[in-house]
Scaffold this motif. Structure first.
Motif: not given
Length: 312
Positions: A62-69, A99-100
């Motif tokens: 899984r993909r986590i797109q890290f953004t300010p919000d 796998v993250v």
């Protein structure tokens, strides 16, 4: 183990050209049950590396797109009230995978970044006083861009310390880049990847790594390296005891991948720059003098006596 790891390496290198050392480091971290921080400029294959690794071992990704919000609940999960059943139900967040992929991890706020601390160290998530275990194997492969600092937050020392290793992809050599262009022009090589092992076999390999013999002299050598960083005049923050454990554990994985059932001092020497450098903080005087953490660690490794043999 060496045979299976070789098959995984060959599979990943169908997508990531000319980066054998980086792929080997990812395998070491996976089998040592650690986490990997990939730091480099955009477009050099950071995310592709983690996806190719996940496909090769037939595990969930899984993909986590890290953004300010991004909120902490987006990472760990949240309890939602079900009006039909009249009870709260837990909805897992992005961290529930083998796998993250944490994309641009330094773009999220410190509060959101801290949501990963329990996940990475204890392999569990606690939401509303209920603890949920994360399935093995579990590895966080986080990426960050060291150049574009606008809208980013520096990773806290506590979080950096939870990454077993940090690597930099770097630009490929011309021949490797040409091979990449040819393979990607005709289609998507990532979509054509077939698994060469599965999660059960990876778990068995991780268990085998923990049984690799580490002699007393090698253990003392690991402690000597990290202790020396804490006393060095150019370092405001040295390596933690967790770093010592990570260094030894990574040494066990490297030995197993090399076909040995014991760790050599050379294994620790080879891994130390990737395992320790990102944890070290230089003093202001050292920084102004052009002495970065890598250079200081190099002097530490040169000063610590290396034991003879493996002490078996």
């Amino acid at each position: 183990m060496a045979t299976v790891a070789g098959a995984v390496r060959q599979n990943v290198e169908r997508v990531i050209e000319g980066k054998t050392e980086i792929v080997d480091t990812a395998l070491v971290v996976l089998l040592a049950e650690g986490h990997l921080l990939v730091e480099d400029v955009p477009g050099v294959g950071k995310t592709m590396l983690s996806k190719a690794l996940a496909r090769s071992i037939d595990c969930s990704v899984r993909r986590i797109q890290f953004t300010p919000d991004l909120l902490p609940s987006d990472v760990t999960g949240v309890s939602v009230y079900d009006q039909v059943n009249r009870r709260f139900e837990f909805r897992p967040g992005g961290v529930f995978a083998n796998v993250v992929v944490g994309d641009e991890i330094n773009r999220a706020s410190p509060k959101t970044q801290s949501a990963l601390l329990e996940c990475m160290e204890e392999r569990q998530v606690t939401v509303d006083n209920t603890t949920y275990s994360l399935e093995r194997p579990f590895i966080v492969v986080a990426t960050q861009n060291p150049l574009e600092m606008e809208g980013t937050y520096a990773l806290p020392e506590a979080q950096r310390d939870r990454f077993m290793a940090r690597v930099s992809m770097g630009y490929p050599v011309e021949n490797a880049e040409l091979a990449m262009v040819r393979s990607h022009t005709g289609g998507d090589p990532l979509g054509d990847l077939e698994p060469v092992t599965d999660a059960a076999q990876v778990r068995a390999m991780c268990d085998a790594v923990s049984g690799v013999y580490v002699s007393d002299p090698v253990q003392r050598y690991a402690v000597g390296i990290t202790s020396a960083t804490r006393r060095h005049a150019d370092l405001a923050l040295g390596a933690s005891p967790r770093a010592t454990l990570h260094l030894v554990r990574a040494g066990q994985a490297l030995a197993a991948l090399s076909g040995r059932d014991y760790v050599l001092p050379d294994d620790l020497t080879e891994l130390a720059p990737r395992v320790l450098t990102h944890r070290l903080v230089t003093t202001v005087e050292a920084t102004m003098g052009g002495r970065d953490a890598g250079a200081v660690l190099g002097r530490v490794l040169a000063a610590v006596p290396v034991p003879d043999g493996h002490g078996a």
